[in-house]
Design a protein around this motif. Structure first.
Motif, PDB file in Angstrom:
ATOM      1  N   ILE A  68       0.798  -1.223   0.054  1.00 43.01           N
ATOM      2  CA  ILE A  68      -0.049  -0.034  -0.057  1.00 43.01           C
ATOM      3  C   ILE A  68       0.850   1.226  -0.050  1.00 43.01           C
ATOM      4  N   SER A  69       2.017   1.375   0.513  1.00 45.40           N
ATOM      5  CA  SER A  69       2.886   2.105   0.469  1.00 45.40           C
ATOM      6  C   SER A  69       4.328   1.726   0.357  1.00 45.40           C
ATOM      7  N   ALA A  70       5.337   2.626  -0.109  1.00 41.87           N
ATOM      8  CA  ALA A  70       6.510   2.234  -0.572  1.00 41.87           C
ATOM      9  C   ALA A  70       7.490   2.091   0.966  1.00 41.87           C
ATOM     10  N   SER A  71       6.893   2.243   1.877  1.00 42.59           N
ATOM     11  CA  SER A  71       7.752   2.118   2.893  1.00 42.59           C
ATOM     12  C   SER A  71       8.258   0.525   3.138  1.00 42.59           C
ATOM     13  N   PRO A  72       9.554   0.494   3.686  1.00 47.22           N
ATOM     14  CA  PRO A  72      10.016  -0.960   3.946  1.00 47.22           C
ATOM     15  C   PRO A  72       9.260  -1.359   5.141  1.00 47.22           C
ATOM     16  N   ASP A  73       8.618  -0.816   5.888  1.00 44.00           N
ATOM     17  CA  ASP A  73       7.670  -1.129   7.199  1.00 44.00           C
ATOM     18  C   ASP A  73       6.311  -1.321   6.500  1.00 44.00           C
ATOM     19  N   ALA A  74       5.678  -1.077   5.434  1.00 42.96           N
ATOM     20  CA  ALA A  74       4.370  -1.406   4.901  1.00 42.96           C
ATOM     21  C   ALA A  74       4.171  -2.790   5.083  1.00 42.96           C
ATOM     22  N   ARG A 104      15.046  -5.854   0.800  1.00 45.77           N
ATOM     23  CA  ARG A 104      14.418  -5.469   2.079  1.00 45.77           C
ATOM     24  C   ARG A 104      14.170  -6.534   3.096  1.00 45.77           C
ATOM     25  N   GLY A 105      15.061  -7.693   2.617  1.00 44.72           N
ATOM     26  CA  GLY A 105      14.850  -8.907   3.314  1.00 44.72           C
ATOM     27  C   GLY A 105      13.437  -9.524   3.364  1.00 44.72           C
ATOM     28  N   VAL A 106      12.689  -9.156   1.949  1.00 45.10           N
ATOM     29  CA  VAL A 106      11.327  -9.754   1.758  1.00 45.10           C
ATOM     30  C   VAL A 106      11.406 -11.144   1.874  1.00 45.10           C
ATOM     31  N   VAL A 107      10.408 -11.960   2.674  1.00 42.42           N
ATOM     32  CA  VAL A 107      10.226 -13.300   2.276  1.00 42.42           C
ATOM     33  C   VAL A 107       9.586 -13.576   1.044  1.00 42.42           C
ATOM     34  N   GLN A 108      10.263 -14.145   0.145  1.00 44.26           N
ATOM     35  CA  GLN A 108       9.576 -13.925  -1.340  1.00 44.26           C
ATOM     36  C   GLN A 108       8.561 -15.085  -1.272  1.00 44.26           C
ATOM     37  N   ILE A 154       9.574  12.024 -11.097  1.00 46.69           N
ATOM     38  CA  ILE A 154       8.810  12.876 -10.427  1.00 46.69           C
ATOM     39  C   ILE A 154       7.723  11.939  -9.688  1.00 46.69           C
ATOM     40  N   ALA A 155       7.604  11.914  -8.325  1.00 47.90           N
ATOM     41  CA  ALA A 155       6.628  11.052  -7.910  1.00 47.90           C
ATOM     42  C   ALA A 155       6.231  11.569  -6.164  1.00 47.90           C
ATOM     43  N   HIS A 156       5.381  10.712  -5.819  1.00 47.52           N
ATOM     44  CA  HIS A 156       5.052  11.240  -4.333  1.00 47.52           C
ATOM     45  C   HIS A 156       6.510  11.055  -3.369  1.00 47.52           C
ATOM     46  N   LYS A 157       6.492  12.066  -2.521  1.00 49.27           N
ATOM     47  CA  LYS A 157       7.577  12.017  -1.646  1.00 49.27           C
ATOM     48  C   LYS A 157       7.912  10.667  -0.931  1.00 49.27           C
ATOM     49  N   GLY A 158       6.856   9.945  -0.522  1.00 51.45           N
ATOM     50  CA  GLY A 158       6.838   8.991   0.229  1.00 51.45           C
ATOM     51  C   GLY A 158       7.498   7.693  -0.485  1.00 51.45           C
ATOM     52  N   THR A 159       7.537   7.609  -2.021  1.00 55.68           N
ATOM     53  CA  THR A 159       8.253   6.798  -2.595  1.00 55.68           C
ATOM     54  C   THR A 159       9.817   6.883  -2.893  1.00 55.68           C
ATOM     55  N   GLU A 160      10.328   8.105  -2.464  1.00 57.33           N
ATOM     56  CA  GLU A 160      11.683   8.643  -2.968  1.00 57.33           C
ATOM     57  C   GLU A 160      12.672   7.546  -2.146  1.00 57.33           C
ATOM     58  N   VAL A 190      -3.140  11.078  -4.569  1.00 55.82           N
ATOM     59  CA  VAL A 190      -4.394  10.535  -4.644  1.00 55.82           C
ATOM     60  C   VAL A 190      -4.661  10.305  -2.942  1.00 55.82           C
ATOM     61  N   VAL A 191      -5.928  10.743  -2.774  1.00 51.15           N
ATOM     62  CA  VAL A 191      -6.654  10.625  -1.679  1.00 51.15           C
ATOM     63  C   VAL A 191      -7.963   9.240  -1.738  1.00 51.15           C
ATOM     64  N   SER A 192      -8.274   9.080  -0.598  1.00 51.20           N
ATOM     65  CA  SER A 192      -9.307   8.092  -0.562  1.00 51.20           C
ATOM     66  C   SER A 192      -9.154   6.896  -1.328  1.00 51.20           C
ATOM     67  N   ASN A 193      -8.111   6.296  -0.851  1.00 56.35           N
ATOM     68  CA  ASN A 193      -7.708   4.785  -1.916  1.00 56.35           C
ATOM     69  C   ASN A 193      -7.049   4.046  -0.830  1.00 56.35           C
ATOM     70  N   SER A 194      -7.399   2.760  -1.007  1.00 55.79           N
ATOM     71  CA  SER A 194      -6.618   1.716  -0.223  1.00 55.79           C
ATOM     72  C   SER A 194      -5.797   0.900  -0.960  1.00 55.79           C
ATOM     73  N   HIS A 195      -5.655   0.879  -2.266  1.00 58.63           N
ATOM     74  CA  HIS A 195      -4.785   0.363  -3.147  1.00 58.63           C
ATOM     75  C   HIS A 195      -3.274   1.053  -3.298  1.00 58.63           C
ATOM     76  N   MET A 196      -3.198   2.336  -3.091  1.00 52.56           N
ATOM     77  CA  MET A 196      -2.117   3.154  -3.021  1.00 52.56           C
ATOM     78  C   MET A 196      -2.189   4.476  -2.096  1.00 52.56           C
ATOM     79  N   ALA A 197      -1.584   4.257  -1.116  1.00 50.58           N
ATOM     80  CA  ALA A 197      -1.521   5.608  -0.320  1.00 50.58           C
ATOM     81  C   ALA A 197      -0.487   6.799  -0.779  1.00 50.58           C
ATOM     82  N   GLU A 198       0.130   6.518  -1.564  1.00 55.50           N
ATOM     83  CA  GLU A 198       1.332   7.321  -2.036  1.00 55.50           C
ATOM     84  C   GLU A 198       1.178   7.406  -3.543  1.00 55.50           C
TER      85      GLU A 198
END
Ligand SMILES: [Zn+2]
Length: 536
Positions: free
Chosen positions: A70-76, A249-253, A373-379, A427-435
């Motif tokens: 839902i976000s680009a954070s490693p903690d998502a 990110r140590g993702v369990v693939q 150019i992208a949302h700041k959360g994805t940098e 984008v607001v009001s969205n549960s597919h992408m928050a950034e």
């Protein structure tokens, strides 16, 4: 590292007696490591005699290798694809493999089969150097060379198969070393693939195997599968648990919980049909991109090899919206952008959101020196991607490394000059992408979006998200210009969304009646900010 140089310099094979004198005092010998693993797994002779192995179970896989959250954070929180039914059959005698699995997404998305599980899972096979797929209708089609490579690693991702391959006279074992309680060695099998095997120093059982593969978004990716919970089956030891982690990110693939290990039980004939064997390997598709004008200075770039991009012409430069699908496709789209408006440099790429299907070509765009150019959360994510090497397959950024140029968008960024105005909105009001970002072109009242809506979707889980964003930004939209699908009038998009929403509601009703409680049910609007479906 010293031992690696010694072994490879002398071209010493796994059973070469002369190699022994070069082993450092405390370094395990190549032959020793494999011999220890073979002994622990059931003995050299027993391993060489194994004819078939079937592993059945169930598991989970990380959606888009961790690039679909839902976000680009490693903690998502990781989105998981559920694999309720998995079976890998290996014919060791003939070098063949078949993998059957049923997948469904343990989160809401647009396809019915992806949500509930496809009734007829696609079947992937390997017969020597021939990879092929078996469709639900029984038709076999030859796959490309990338599939051969991937399936060979998949076949070797089993301790008995791997150690048996290492016992082959044509295999080489190098760079043997000790890491804490493990003994490691690099195995190059007869077909050329190289993997690192780690065995437990005490038991000799394989602990994990590690290998590298190319990824369009991430460049080189290291996979490491741990084998745990060994149980004896007909004289060989096989693990009951597989856990695969990647170096992103140590993702369990993926995870595999084994139901049953079968050894030397009868299996189907996995030989490639004669016509499949005679067919040429599926070639990489040659992309063909069309530029369709959808407004003044706005083109939809679309074609046969990936999702759409959108091109904006400014007074002295061009800006593209989205680098989707793959590096090769994005290269073709960029080339088309340049021929569509000759004489103006393409300098910028706006990204709708970080999901890997929308950024499969971002390494290409970075290698071309475009400002992202992208949302700041994805940098942070894009900086990670920009710094990853690409050495295995053709990789744009591996071939032409460039420092990342990034322009962050918070709530709103206006790109504009005397000839063109494009507004980028969070984008607001969205549960597919928050950034996420969408673009609005006031001159032609175009709303340019990725994953707000696609005419091809079956289910819609976000109810009023699209209308909410229009209302929140007080826009006067005439047309939807999508990354997925085709341009439609906004009124049609809203009608389709209502129809798809009803289809999702019907799925919820149906599954709940059967006592099954699915993610996303009942259907809801994520974070309502506007006044509903009303669009003027
Ligand atoms: Zn998406």
């Amino acid at each position: 590292m010293a031992s690696r140089a010694a072994w490879s310099a002398f071209g010493i094979g796994v059973v070469a007696v002369t190699s022994l004198t070069f082993a450092a005092a405390q370094s395990p010998r190549p032959a020793g490591v494999i011999a220890r693993a073979a002994a622990a797994l059931g003995g050299d002779a027993r391993l060489r005699a194994v004819k078939t192995i079937t592993v059945a179970g169930y598991g989970e896989a990380a959606y888009m290798n961790g690039g679909g959250n839902i976000s680009a954070s490693p903690d998502a929180p990781q989105k998981w694809i559920s694999i309720p039914d998995y079976e890998k059959t290996i014919d060791l005698e003939h070098g063949r493999m078949r993998v059957r699995q049923r997948n469904h997404q343990n989160f809401v998305f647009a396809g019915l089969a992806g949500y509930l599980g496809a009734p007829n899972p696609a079947v992937a096979l390997l017969d020597g150097a021939v990879a092929y797929n078996l469709a639900a209708n029984g038709r076999a089609v030859r796959a490309g060379d990338q599939a051969v490579r991937a399936r060979r690693f998949d076949m070797l991702n089993n301790p008995v198969v791997l150690v048996r391959a290492a016992l082959d006279a044509a295999a080489r074992v190098t760079n043997v070393r000790t890491e804490r309680t493990l003994q490691l060695g690099d195995i190059t099998v007869a077909t050329g693939e190289t993997l690192t095997l780690a065995i437990d120093g005490a038991s000799g059982l394989p602990s994990w195997v590690r290998w590298m593969a190319h990824d369009e978004n991430l460049g080189d990716v290291t996979f490491r599968t741990s084998f745990t919970g060994y149980l004896p089956v007909k004289g060989v030891m096989l693990p009951m648990g597989y856990n695969t982690v990647i170096d992103f990110r140590g993702v369990v693939q993926n995870k595999l919980y084994v139901d049953k290990n079968a050894v030397d039980e009868p299996i189907d004939d996995l030989a490639a049909p004669t016509d499949v064997r005679a067919a040429a390997p599926a070639p990489a598709a040659s992309p063909s991109v069309e530029a369709t004008r959808v407004g003044q200075g706005v083109w939809l770039l679309h074609g046969n090899g990936g999702a759409n991009s959108i091109l904006f012409e400014f007074a002295d430069h061009l800006t593209m919206f989205e680098a989707p699908s793959s590096q090769g496709w994005t290269k073709a789209v960029i080339d088309r952008a340049r021929t569509t408006v000759p004489g103006k440099p393409l300098t910028e790429l706006a990204v709708s959101h970080h999901h890997f299907d929308h950024t499969g070509g971002i390494r290409q765009a970075m290698a071309e020196g475009l400002t992202i150019i992208a949302h700041k959360g994805t940098e942070g994510l894009f900086r990670e991607i920009a710094s990853r090497p690409g050495t295995i397959a053709p990789d744009a950024l591996g071939a032409t490394p460039k420092p990342l140029k990034f322009k962050a968008v918070d709530d709103h960024l206006r790109l504009g000059d005397a000839t063109m105005q494009v507004d980028l909105y969070h984008v607001v009001s969205n549960s597919h992408m928050a950034e996420g970002l969408f673009a609005y072109v006031p001159k032609d009242r175009l709303l340019v979006e990725g994953d707000f809506f696609d005419v091809g979707w079956e289910l819609y889980w976000w109810q009023k998200t699209y209308a909410d964003n229009i209302a929140y930004r007080k826009l006067d939209v005439a047309s939807d210009v999508p990354v997925h699908g085709r341009v439609v009038p906004i009124a049609q998009a809203m009608q389709d969304i209502e129809r798809m929403t009803k289809a999702a509601e019907a799925v919820c009703t149906r599954t709940q009646a059967a006592g099954v409680f699915m993610p996303g049910c009942p259907v809801k609007t994520p974070a309502p900010v506007g006044d509903g479906f009303s669009v003027r």
